[in-house]
Design a protein around this motif. Structure first.
Motif, short mmCIF file in Angstrom:
data_model
loop_
_atom_site.label_atom_id
_atom_site.label_comp_id
_atom_site.label_asym_id
_atom_site.label_seq_id
_atom_site.Cartn_x
_atom_site.Cartn_y
_atom_site.Cartn_z
N PHE A 28 -2.20 160.96 70.83
CA PHE A 28 -3.00 161.97 71.52
C PHE A 28 -3.88 162.66 70.48
CE2 PHE A 28 1.19 163.50 70.41
CZ PHE A 28 0.94 164.66 69.72
N ASN A 29 -4.81 163.45 70.94
CA ASN A 29 -5.78 164.10 70.05
C ASN A 29 -5.59 165.61 70.07
OD1 ASN A 29 -8.63 165.41 69.60
ND2 ASN A 29 -8.72 163.40 68.64
N VAL A 30 -5.65 166.22 68.87
CA VAL A 30 -5.60 167.67 68.74
C VAL A 30 -6.71 168.09 67.77
CG1 VAL A 30 -4.23 169.69 68.12
CG2 VAL A 30 -3.10 167.67 69.06
N PRO A 31 -7.70 168.83 68.21
CA PRO A 31 -8.79 169.24 67.32
C PRO A 31 -8.30 169.97 66.07
CG PRO A 31 -9.34 169.73 69.60
CD PRO A 31 -7.90 169.32 69.59
N ASP A 32 -8.81 169.57 64.93
CA ASP A 32 -8.56 170.24 63.63
C ASP A 32 -7.13 170.11 63.12
OD1 ASP A 32 -11.23 171.23 63.51
OD2 ASP A 32 -10.66 172.86 64.84
N ILE A 33 -6.30 169.32 63.74
CA ILE A 33 -4.90 169.27 63.30
C ILE A 33 -4.77 168.65 61.92
CG2 ILE A 33 -4.39 167.04 64.42
CD1 ILE A 33 -1.57 168.23 65.03
N TRP A 34 -5.65 167.70 61.58
CA TRP A 34 -5.55 167.09 60.26
C TRP A 34 -5.86 168.11 59.17
CZ3 TRP A 34 -8.48 166.36 55.92
CH2 TRP A 34 -7.98 165.44 54.98
N GLN A 35 -6.90 168.90 59.37
CA GLN A 35 -7.25 169.92 58.39
C GLN A 35 -6.13 170.93 58.23
OE1 GLN A 35 -10.64 172.30 59.46
NE2 GLN A 35 -10.82 173.25 57.43
N ILE A 36 -5.53 171.31 59.33
CA ILE A 36 -4.44 172.28 59.30
C ILE A 36 -3.24 171.71 58.53
CG2 ILE A 36 -2.73 173.48 60.72
CD1 ILE A 36 -4.96 173.80 62.84
N CYS A 37 -2.87 170.47 58.85
CA CYS A 37 -1.70 169.85 58.20
C CYS A 37 -1.96 169.55 56.73
CB CYS A 37 -1.31 168.57 58.93
SG CYS A 37 -0.60 168.84 60.57
N SER A 38 -3.22 169.33 56.37
CA SER A 38 -3.55 169.01 54.98
C SER A 38 -3.29 170.18 54.04
CB SER A 38 -5.01 168.56 54.87
OG SER A 38 -5.89 169.64 55.14
N LEU A 39 -3.18 171.38 54.59
CA LEU A 39 -2.92 172.56 53.77
C LEU A 39 -1.44 172.80 53.54
CD1 LEU A 39 -5.47 175.02 55.48
CD2 LEU A 39 -5.80 173.67 53.41
N ASN A 40 -0.60 171.99 54.19
CA ASN A 40 0.85 172.16 54.06
C ASN A 40 1.38 171.26 52.96
OD1 ASN A 40 3.71 172.13 54.42
ND2 ASN A 40 3.43 172.81 56.53
N PRO A 41 1.90 171.81 51.86
CA PRO A 41 2.37 170.99 50.73
C PRO A 41 3.62 170.18 51.03
CG PRO A 41 2.96 173.29 50.39
CD PRO A 41 2.08 173.25 51.61
#
Length: 274
Positions: free
Chosen positions: A102-115
């Protein structure tokens, strides 16, 4: 690979390694990684191409398998394994190794900030830590395109297509949905006032693949084997001996690609069973 060829007596393809377990520990491999590893193993002459079908199937060097036979009712009815299956009791129809997206807008950018999340170097996909409970492992991958892939690996505990089985499956997906929504809600981007994004309802997730079939309800003590049948739609049906933590049982499964929402795919399957 050796286990599939030597124990299950069949060739393998990339789909076998999208989500698999070794000694109870879950692993996964994207198609590109599988392709690179196979290329190296072919150059070392450790594996070889077995045949092409809906995708490429490989085997260990020196172990030959023929291409799956096209369904022929006379051939099947005369097959001793087919005749043996007529006298074996089977559990309810079930599904396992379910792939959803499924698709969630901006989820990759959000998850990329989580170490705490692992990023695959080549694809930049982000892997959220998996969890394993009662022979079911859930893996979540966030792609750079903001597509989320969820794999429910439950080969040892298939989900029966009855009321209780479907309810338990939906409850599991609700926990996945809540976990992802929690990640979005707690992100620094959201706290800075960025537009609030929501994870779509699990019933609207698309099913890209699942294994549908039945397991024998009694233990099998005979010789291990694998029979693969391919129909004109490139749908593979396998009959093989499955190891359930040291106890062998016969499994009949079909690899299907519904390519529709979860609720539509489940409803269609229930109609077919009635």
């Amino acid at each position: 690979m050796a286990y599939i060829v030597l124990s299950e007596r069949r060739p393998f393809c990339y789909r076998d390694f999208l989500n698999f377990q070794v000694n109870g520990v879950g692993h996964y491999m994207v198609h590109g990684t599988f392709r690179n590893k196979i290329s190296k193993l072919k150059k070392c002459e450790k594996v070889e191409l077995s045949y092409y079908s809906s995708c490429a199937f490989y085997t260990l060097k020196g172990y030959k398998f023929g291409k799956p036979m096209t369904p022929n009712h006379m051939v099947l009815h005369n097959n001793p394994v087919y005749q043996m299956l007529q006298d074996i009791p089977f559990d309810k129809q079930s599904i396992h190794d379910i792939h959803l997206k499924f698709n969630v807008p901006d989820i990759w950018q959000i998850c990329s900030l989580n170490p705490d999340f692992f990023r695959i170097k080549r694809s930049h996909d982000i892997v959220i830590p998996a969890w394993n409970k009662e022979n079911t492992i859930v893996r979540i991958t966030v792609h750079k395109t903001n597509v989320v892939s969820v794999i429910v690996g439950c080969s040892l505990s298939p989900i029966p297509l009855d009321t209780n089985g479907i309810i338990d499956f939906f409850n599991l997906l609700v926990r996945v949905e809540e976990k992802l929504q929690s990640i979005l809600d707690s992100s620094t981007l959201t706290k800075r006032g960025k537009e609030h994004n929501t994870v779509p309802l699990y019933k609207k997730w698309f099913v890209t693949m699942w294994h549908f079939g039945r397991d024998a309800s009694i233990e099998y003590s005979g010789q291990r084997y694998c029979i693969t049948v391919e129909n004109l739609q490139d749908i593979l049906t396998r009959i093989y001996v499955k190891d359930f933590n040291g106890k062998n049982r016969i499994r009949i499964e079909r690899q299907e690609y519904p390519k529709k929402t979860l609720i539509d795919a489940i409803e269609e399957k229930l109609i077919d069973l009635n």
